[in-house]
Design an enzyme around this catalytic site. Sequence first.
Site, PDB file in Angstrom:
ATOM      1  N   SER A 264       4.569 -11.140   9.859  1.00  5.78           N
ATOM      2  CA  SER A 264       3.628 -11.919   9.045  1.00  5.78           C
ATOM      3  C   SER A 264       4.408 -12.752   8.039  1.00  5.78           C
ATOM      4  CB  SER A 264       2.703 -10.985   8.275  1.00  5.78           C
ATOM      5  OG  SER A 264       3.444 -10.316   7.261  1.00  5.78           O
ATOM      6  N   ASP A 265       3.798 -13.822   7.555  1.00  6.23           N
ATOM      7  CA  ASP A 265       4.345 -14.443   6.352  1.00  6.23           C
ATOM      8  C   ASP A 265       4.158 -13.442   5.208  1.00  6.23           C
ATOM      9  OD1 ASP A 265       5.437 -16.108   4.460  1.00  6.23           O
ATOM     10  OD2 ASP A 265       4.305 -17.870   5.067  1.00  6.23           O
TER      11      ASP A 265
END
Length: 862
Positions: A264-265
């Site tokens: 994920s970011d």
Amino acid sequence: MKYTQKPSTQPIFSLRLTRLPLFLLGCALAARRTAPAQTPAPDAPQIEAKAHALGGKRTLEQKIDLLGGVDGMFTQPVPSIGLPRFKMSDASVGVRSWGPSTAYAGGVALAASWDPVLARRIGEGLGRDARARSVHFLLGPGVNIARSPLSGRNFEYLSEDPFLNAALAVAYIEGVQSQGVIATVKHYAMNNQEYNRHNVSSDVDERTTREIYLPAFEAAVTPGHGDAVMDSYNLVNGVHATQNDFLNLKVLKGEWGFQGILMSDWVATYDGVAAANNGLDLEMPSPRFMNAHTLLPAVKDGLVKESLIDDKVQRLLREVLRYGFLDRPQFDPADSTYSVADRAVALDGALESLTLLKNEGHLLPLNPAAIKTIAVIGPDAWPAVAGGGGSSETQAFQPVSILTGIANLLGDNVHLLYARGLPDENKVFRNTAWQGDVRVDTFAGMEFAGTPRVTNQRAIDNWKPAPWGIEDPHPQSIRYSAAFRAQRAGKYLLLAAASGEDAYKVIVDGKEVLSQPHNEGQVPQSATLDLAAGQTVNVVADYLPHAPGLRFGFGLSYEPELVSEEAKNFAALADVVVVAAGFNPSTEGEEHDRTLARPWGQDARIEAVAAANPRTIVTLTGGGGMDTRRWLAKVPALLDNWYPGQEGGTAVAEVLFGKHNPEGKLPVSFDRSWEENPSAPYYYPVKGADTSLHVAENGRPAVDYVIPHVRYGDKLMVGYRYWTTTGKHPLFPFGFGLSYTAFSFANLQAPASVQAGLIAPNGVAVSFDVTNTGSLPGAEVAQLYVSDPSTRVSRPERELKGFEKVRLAPGETRRITLNLDSRAFSYWDEAAHKWTIDPGKFVLRVGDSSQNTPLQADLTMN
Ligand code: BGC
């Protein structure tokens, strides 16, 4: 200590060219032309078995623990099975997170070079810089499409075109991974604006998604073999990227067969079960949602299959083993932390990217012998502006400013004058001549309601930085009211600035002229008021501080007096003037979008300098197009230097004085105004289309998020696709860039007809000559565009499907052959959900920009 040499320890990949989808073959070929052969992949079954064995030693809870990061930039260590933590670093401009490093011409500057060989060299440099800092994962390249010049992170991304992005991404990734470092392609996907990035939904139809927004990601993980992908913050068609089954499962892991790690970011995960079920393998920077608290009961209740958790663990361990992370230290003493070789790569990058857009009367290159005095004006001239703001911001060891670059090149033979030319913001706030005092109404709470405490003050000049994320336990709202009387007729700058997450609104004579919602950053905002002599305006500014204390500045200034007398005098004295205008890390960067106009006062400064000296050259620093309407006709020369990295000043000086012939080509179209950009009507959320999302975290109360929907109604009409299809002309077209020499194109050869089903793996060969017809050595980028006039569906008038950069001596001719694969002729058939070629007529066009294609040939597809 002796370490095994890097090439033989590299796991990595072979390119397996013949098994690629044909479009991707094109990207791989473009990127591969000069790429050294890769070492073959190690024995895959052995790695799979070993990874299984390691993962199998873990309980379910211990396996779940591996699904979240730790300490900001690491994966979780597991000492019991000998697994250390693996280190990450940002990478759009340089290896950022671990002290000073080399800052390259990354992102849009790299794209302006149109050079996969340079992308590969920068990738290798980043890989070396990473190894010198024990970094295992580089968090780049960013390959999102530059849909609009407003997007605050365009400077970190590449271009407006999927083919160009794909070719550069593949080469960059190959470079990084050849050094034994995993590249992470980001931000997957449709993350084309910073505005409200956690909540906004990019609503895009499938054809546009496939043809515009996904090809660079596809190339990055198929021919590029990028081994990690980062999901973006935003939602796509109403579902967050980190839990989006279409993006992550159907396309990335399904159709593209991605075997690497999908992370994920940072803080872009919103639901542990949904993320686990829809493809996310690693939640960064910590397991807020994909943790034992959420996933253990979910597995027990059958909501998440244990085999899915196993697959995520397997993916991490597979890459760890493939890269040999357990067999060798990631720190490689053969790589320098401060590398002179990498400084040379950074300089080459800057030299290749600088793009000359106007050169009336051949003012450039300048002859140093004919100049006694040169004036350099503007804050982008000094100190150096190597990159934009946010997580990519790299602290370079020795960044060279434009001022220093010019001084180094000229030595003491020329008299060099420098002025910033504009005051700083607080001076404008402090010096505003309000009529009488400013009345300040301070209300308890955030509603401007109840009985305020009233005070008076002379100016509104409290602007200073504020911490992010700290909330005032005693919220207040403040209303400033004042009157301003114009002494003279003319333009007045109205300037406002707040800090951190503060919000404000400015109203002049009852009309709102400026507003800054929460979370849109700290960039000063401005408007221009046209006032008559003696006219009085009533100004109200409503300010909502977020953190404790006040950090708001607000004022008005007569524009002709903004620009310093010193700057005007220097300009008048000099033989030639360089105005360095544009953005910098505080005005363009992550978490906020920018305007097409440059920051306040810059137009006035350029106009004042150009009025004092007609030999004024403007250089622009920034991630893409800017509004030049007020002054472009008044200056003879314009050079875009993007964000050129640490050696930018040297490169600018070399181009201005002809030591280097400019060779950059626009990777984005330049619009005259924001309104004429094709995404403008669709850029902000559709009114009334908001929906909400219910999110619960680890037993904490559920929160309702409002989801604004941005509908990509511009569809395929991004950048030059729009301009060429409508037959209109932008200010400067995609692919355009001037040189001090001239080139011609001739002798186009391509087959007259082709069998659609029988396009060879190497594609359809298109050959032509490029000649340097001028008197200086130089580089040209030959661009091949394909049109499909007999298509059944509507298609952009032309699309880039091949390019090559050539360096030619004066008089030299080179024959170039570009290969068009089947994807070059295809469109995404929405009904059949596949790439389709319509038989009939195609037109091939070759030239030096999207609007100048002197060569043309017809091809019939049977
Ligand atoms: C950015 C990512 C970056 C990450 C780690 C996030 O704010 O969006 O691009 O890789 O931070 O620094």
